[in-house]
Motif scaffolding. Structure first.
Motif, mmCIF file in Angstrom:
data_model
loop_
_atom_site.group_PDB
_atom_site.id
_atom_site.type_symbol
_atom_site.label_atom_id
_atom_site.label_comp_id
_atom_site.label_asym_id
_atom_site.label_seq_id
_atom_site.Cartn_x
_atom_site.Cartn_y
_atom_site.Cartn_z
ATOM 1 N N SER A 176 36.646 39.390 35.726
ATOM 2 C CA SER A 176 35.963 39.270 37.016
ATOM 3 C C SER A 176 36.805 38.476 38.012
ATOM 4 C CB SER A 176 34.603 38.586 36.830
ATOM 5 O OG SER A 176 33.757 39.364 36.010
ATOM 6 N N TYR A 177 37.477 37.452 37.499
ATOM 7 C CA TYR A 177 38.303 36.585 38.338
ATOM 8 C C TYR A 177 39.433 37.378 38.995
ATOM 9 C CZ TYR A 177 41.419 32.578 39.326
ATOM 10 O OH TYR A 177 42.239 31.648 39.914
ATOM 11 N N THR A 178 40.140 38.179 38.225
ATOM 12 C CA THR A 178 41.240 38.945 38.796
ATOM 13 C C THR A 178 40.748 40.105 39.669
ATOM 14 O OG1 THR A 178 41.397 40.197 36.712
ATOM 15 C CG2 THR A 178 42.936 38.356 37.025
ATOM 16 N N GLN A 179 39.580 40.642 39.353
ATOM 17 C CA GLN A 179 39.037 41.707 40.196
ATOM 18 C C GLN A 179 38.808 41.213 41.616
ATOM 19 O OE1 GLN A 179 38.683 44.928 39.800
ATOM 20 N NE2 GLN A 179 39.352 44.929 37.673
ATOM 21 N N VAL A 180 38.356 39.975 41.767
ATOM 22 C CA VAL A 180 38.123 39.404 43.097
ATOM 23 C C VAL A 180 39.425 38.899 43.700
ATOM 24 C CG1 VAL A 180 36.966 37.563 44.390
ATOM 25 C CG2 VAL A 180 35.740 38.788 42.576
ATOM 26 N N ASN A 181 40.082 37.978 43.013
ATOM 27 C CA ASN A 181 41.201 37.244 43.602
ATOM 28 C C ASN A 181 42.461 38.078 43.756
ATOM 29 O OD1 ASN A 181 39.277 35.304 43.170
ATOM 30 N ND2 ASN A 181 40.619 33.853 42.163
ATOM 31 N N ASN A 182 42.722 38.959 42.809
ATOM 32 C CA ASN A 182 44.003 39.667 42.819
ATOM 33 C C ASN A 182 43.885 41.134 43.170
ATOM 34 O OD1 ASN A 182 44.455 37.301 40.490
ATOM 35 N ND2 ASN A 182 46.083 37.536 41.996
ATOM 36 N N PHE A 183 43.118 41.893 42.392
ATOM 37 C CA PHE A 183 42.957 43.297 42.747
ATOM 38 C C PHE A 183 42.206 43.429 44.068
ATOM 39 C CE2 PHE A 183 43.095 43.348 37.987
ATOM 40 C CZ PHE A 183 44.390 43.832 37.900
ATOM 41 N N GLY A 184 41.311 42.487 44.340
ATOM 42 C CA GLY A 184 40.643 42.470 45.644
ATOM 43 C C GLY A 184 41.629 42.267 46.778
ATOM 44 N N THR A 185 42.645 41.438 46.544
ATOM 45 C CA THR A 185 43.669 41.207 47.563
ATOM 46 C C THR A 185 44.516 42.453 47.793
ATOM 47 O OG1 THR A 185 43.803 38.829 47.136
ATOM 48 C CG2 THR A 185 45.743 39.881 48.106
ATOM 49 N N THR A 186 44.994 43.082 46.742
ATOM 50 C CA THR A 186 45.841 44.261 46.937
ATOM 51 C C THR A 186 45.050 45.423 47.533
ATOM 52 O OG1 THR A 186 45.553 44.824 44.578
ATOM 53 C CG2 THR A 186 47.561 43.640 45.202
#
Length: 277
Positions: free
Chosen positions: A106-116
């Protein structure tokens, strides 16, 4: 032409301060989109914003939804034809007592994949003179990562490569193998580095055209902020409030472009070196 701005993760803290600051500094004909993933919190945040300057409009936008950025970008194109300022500020935080293995997806879905996703969707909408800014942190440089891992995020050539590296790190955290390797235990470090890497990759592809059109693409570090979330990790009693921390970010978004800032991580108007000096 009326100006259009959008802020993700804008229902509280720095995001709300950015919306309110943009509204004060822009003109009544302009629009600032206050976005988040909870309709009730969006409505409360819009109602808490003073009715001065630009119109503040609430909009549902969950950056963790793989389709949401593209859909919202298309809506913005139809409504306005383009956008002038975008702040990517959505963040999921992990507390000191949380187990990163349980939350890392969930963390990477928001912070990272959400950013790209945000960068892919909104970069094509930027008008001449626009600003596309990702809120990161001073942890987002290679000096905070073991040298053996630098190649994971350095000299990448596409946002897809950034996503692949984030996915590999995410999986290593989830299965516990990251603990046995050189990865830092504080997951915020690789996450922020990946955010800055994404900005650098996109900047490498757009630099010449953006320079011609006066567009700024950058990552930004707001510094320590006095919020309950930060207070769970550090002593923030003397840190700036969200409104104070927002000021240099607003200056970056609304002031003249410094070519040295393009594609870089900027803190208080200064570029933080990507590689260790």
């Amino acid at each position: 032409m009326p100006r259009v701005a959008l802020v993700t993760g804008a229902t509280q803290g720095l995001g709300l301060a950015l919306v309110q600051g943009l509204a004060r500094r822009l003109e009544p004909a302009d629009t600032v989109y206050l976005t988040g993933r909870d309709a009730g919190r969006i409505a409360e945040a819009v109602n808490a914003t003073p009715r001065t300057g630009a119109t503040v409009r609430g909009e549902l936008f969950d950056v963790a939804d793989p389709d949401a950025a593209g859909k919202l970008a298309e809506q913005m194109r139809q409504r306005h034809g383009g956008v002038d300022v975008v702040f990517g500020n959505a963040v999921m935080r992990i507390g000191p007592d949380d187990d990163p293995r349980a939350l890392i997806d969930s963390y990477t879905q928001v912070n990272n994949f959400g950013t790209t996703r945000l960068l892919r969707a909104f970069a094509p909408l930027m008008r001449d003179g626009g600003r596309l800014i990702v809120v990161a942190s001073s942890l987002g440089t290679l000096r905070h990562l073991a040298p053996v891992l630098h190649d994971r995020f350095d000299a990448l050539t596409s946002l897809e490569e950034v996503d692949d590296q984030v996915a590999a790190w995410r999986d290593a955290v989830a299965d516990g193998s990251a603990r046995a390797g050189a990865w830092p235990g504080f997951v915020n470090i690789p996450s922020k580095i990946a955010q800055v890497a994404a900005v650098r990759v996109l900047a490498g592809r757009r630099r010449e055209e953006d320079a011609r059109r006066g567009i700024l693409l950058a990552a930004v570090c707001p510094g320590m902020i006095n919020t309950p979330t930060s207070g769970a990790w550090w002593d923030v009693r003397d840190a700036p409030s969200p409104a104070q921390a927002a000021r240099p970010l607003l200056d970056l978004a609304l002031g003249p472009v410094d070519p040295a800032h393009y594609g870089e991580l900027v803190r208080f108007g200064k570029v933080l070196p990507w590689r260790p000096e």
